[in-house]
Design a protein around this motif. Sequence first.
Motif, short mmCIF file in Angstrom:
data_model
loop_
_atom_site.label_atom_id
_atom_site.label_comp_id
_atom_site.label_asym_id
_atom_site.label_seq_id
_atom_site.Cartn_x
_atom_site.Cartn_y
_atom_site.Cartn_z
N SER A 411 0.84 -1.19 0.00
CA SER A 411 0.00 0.00 0.00
C SER A 411 0.88 1.25 0.00
CB SER A 411 -0.93 0.01 1.21
OG SER A 411 -0.21 0.15 2.42
N PRO A 412 0.42 2.35 -0.58
CA PRO A 412 1.28 3.54 -0.73
C PRO A 412 1.72 4.16 0.59
CG PRO A 412 -1.01 4.03 -1.33
CD PRO A 412 -0.90 2.54 -1.20
N GLY A 413 0.95 3.96 1.65
CA GLY A 413 1.30 4.59 2.92
C GLY A 413 2.26 3.80 3.77
N TYR A 414 2.63 2.58 3.35
CA TYR A 414 3.49 1.71 4.16
C TYR A 414 4.95 2.09 3.93
CZ TYR A 414 4.91 -2.55 6.61
OH TYR A 414 5.44 -3.45 7.51
N ASP A 415 5.61 2.59 4.97
CA ASP A 415 6.99 3.07 4.85
C ASP A 415 7.73 2.81 6.15
OD1 ASP A 415 9.35 4.31 4.23
OD2 ASP A 415 8.57 6.34 4.33
N PRO A 416 8.36 1.62 6.28
CA PRO A 416 9.01 1.26 7.56
C PRO A 416 10.41 1.84 7.73
CG PRO A 416 9.16 -0.56 6.03
CD PRO A 416 8.37 0.50 5.33
N ALA A 417 10.60 3.06 7.26
CA ALA A 417 11.88 3.75 7.47
C ALA A 417 11.63 4.94 8.38
CB ALA A 417 12.45 4.22 6.14
N PRO A 418 12.45 5.13 9.41
CA PRO A 418 12.23 6.25 10.33
C PRO A 418 12.55 7.58 9.66
CG PRO A 418 14.31 5.19 10.83
CD PRO A 418 13.66 4.36 9.76
N VAL A 432 -2.67 6.96 7.80
CA VAL A 432 -2.71 8.34 7.33
C VAL A 432 -2.15 8.43 5.91
CG1 VAL A 432 -1.84 10.68 7.70
CG2 VAL A 432 -2.62 9.31 9.64
N GLY A 433 -1.04 7.74 5.67
CA GLY A 433 -0.46 7.76 4.33
C GLY A 433 -1.41 7.22 3.27
N ASN A 434 -2.24 6.25 3.65
CA ASN A 434 -3.18 5.66 2.71
C ASN A 434 -4.47 6.47 2.54
OD1 ASN A 434 -1.58 3.46 2.02
ND2 ASN A 434 -2.31 2.22 3.74
N SER A 435 -4.66 7.47 3.39
CA SER A 435 -5.87 8.29 3.29
C SER A 435 -5.52 9.77 3.30
CB SER A 435 -6.83 7.97 4.46
OG SER A 435 -6.19 8.20 5.71
N THR A 437 -5.32 12.04 0.95
CA THR A 437 -6.22 12.94 0.22
C THR A 437 -7.44 13.29 1.05
OG1 THR A 437 -5.49 12.01 -1.90
CG2 THR A 437 -7.57 13.24 -1.89
N LYS A 438 -7.99 12.30 1.71
CA LYS A 438 -9.16 12.50 2.56
C LYS A 438 -8.81 13.41 3.74
CE LYS A 438 -12.55 9.94 5.33
NZ LYS A 438 -12.95 8.59 5.83
N LEU A 439 -7.64 13.19 4.36
CA LEU A 439 -7.24 14.01 5.50
C LEU A 439 -6.97 15.45 5.05
CD1 LEU A 439 -6.57 14.17 8.51
CD2 LEU A 439 -4.21 13.52 7.95
N THR A 440 -6.33 15.61 3.89
CA THR A 440 -6.05 16.96 3.39
C THR A 440 -7.36 17.73 3.19
OG1 THR A 440 -4.04 16.21 2.29
CG2 THR A 440 -5.01 18.26 1.50
N SER A 441 -8.38 17.05 2.71
CA SER A 441 -9.68 17.69 2.54
C SER A 441 -10.29 18.06 3.89
CB SER A 441 -10.62 16.75 1.78
OG SER A 441 -11.91 17.32 1.66
#
Length: 617
Positions: A411-418, A432-435, A437-441
């Motif tokens: 998924s685009p929001g998965y980023d296991p790097a600190p 949050v990374g996967n949503s 656009t929704k949060l920005t709105s």
Amino acid sequence: MVLVADDPVDVEPGQLPVTTIPLTPDVGHAYGEPVLVGGADLLSSTATLVSYQSSNGPQSVLHARVDEDAEAKLLDALNISPQMVPAQVEQQVTGRLPVDEKHAVAEKLIAAAKSVNHHIGNGTLTTGAPTPATTTEKIDAAETAIQGLAEILGDSPSTVEQAMLDHYVGRFQALQHAAATGTKVDQVAPFLHEGTALVTVMVLALPPAAFGDSAVAVLRSATRIKPKLDTTTGQASWDGARDTNVAGKEYAIDLGDGFQAVYRPYGVNNPATTEYSLRGRLEVIAPAGEGQGPELVRRLGQLNLANRPMTRDEGEYSYLTANVTAQSLGQHAEVVAARVTGVHLEDMVRQEIFHDRAHEAVGMTDAQLARFAKDIQLEAHTRALPAKVQVLRDAVAKAAGFTDGDSLASSPGYDPAPRRSAGWLSWTRFDVGNSLTKLTSAVAGRSLAHSTSAAGLKAMLATGVLASTERRTTMGTHQNVGKSEHADKLSGGASSVFLRVRKTSSLGSGPSLVWDQPERLLTRADYYGANADTFGAVNPAGNHSTSKATRDPFKIVSFTNASNEVMFADGIDLLGPEGPSRILCQSKMQRDEIRTMLTAKGVTTIAGKPIKEVVTI
């Protein structure tokens, strides 16, 4: 062996370090250099190395916070007497005496009295009738508590302590009479005292001489490191001074060869009466000189804590754990089962390793056997990690609504790097990374803001960070820069920085920091908020409610209370990608001064915008 930046290493990709250990962090750099340490002994597996300026050369210190679950093994490493002994000290008392609170004498008497009156009221306790079993248990518990109190006070209690003992003995005798005669007992009240008194407190006995690899430790009143910060240059220096105006206890530890440590334990520091944000904090202090970074990390091993850089496999495990907390997934059955499975996997690997290496233990001394056991534990942890990561990833995926771990990882929001934010590291939230656009709105027309003073704004930008009260202490910032520093230490809010959700159109003049795209910060996994002023409370035994707290970003951006608060752990890098959209100054003079100061530091942009657009009035 501790890896440093220039060590050539030929290992599997998953075993490469996430961060390297600097030989000497930039000297005088107030917020230091963050490193990730393997295992889960430190909160977020993070430590910060700071090299303060001093007359004797770089004075390097490792700052970290020990996870509460790791405290027992840390204490096992200390050469202290396990016996608690009573000691009389003179102190100011407002309310109950310390020895009374520790043994909960009043609570046990009150519980017994309520039980007696309840059974008398419903007719199940009458004259000559046997006392109900539950009531008998509570009466016995109260008697045991009073006897234990008398034993601790000994033959020479102070006048106040004798009065307390007489008070409770009298209430207990009245309780016994009520149970025997079937007549209700008067309400039991705790013994209270106002003023200075000689009181008995329990302390650890002084340790004997050191043995083996153990570290000699003594328990003392808590302190804090007291560096000095040059507010113009942002450079920090330390001459060994310590602040003693601290509510709590700590262990002062001699690690040998000029190395020292200071640890503030969870168990000894009652959260109801001590500074909650101090609990678990650890400093390891090197003798002055260059190149002490790797050795400071290695010395964690003397405290039975993991002492090597975090690997990438461990990094993903920590990332998943951070998301479990941030998304409140810990109670999902899949996650609970995955954690149990992880423990079993590591136990199995440990047994295999011990079977293969048991012959090596023949003829070892006790100290050598202890080191041998630690080596096996560390190797088992490392070898079991890939399987533990897969199990936890699958569990988190299902708890979060994905079909399996692979679909989550893709998924685009998965980023296991600190991500580095000044002197600390933080993980991100995949939800949050996967949503985004929704949060920005959802945040449109809203900003996050931090109000400060003209002097405070200049000091922040001199160091380049908005730092929590606890972090400011290690940097040397003078006290009372924050609005409620003492209350925040008691509530636990001192471990985070405070921002507020505001309508963008309502923001007036400075001095303040403003984030007009709050989603840039809300991708972090270490924040929480409340639609009220709770002093950032995380202390369940404190004076402020923790029930209003939420980690849901959509709830947070909808806050409307003028006193709402959004808390980010440790702080925010003001000059990096997390930097504010606007820095509102008090006047044109201050605006020009800050622009000049930043330009002199080589800062031309903040979060991708020219400083002339960011630093305004």
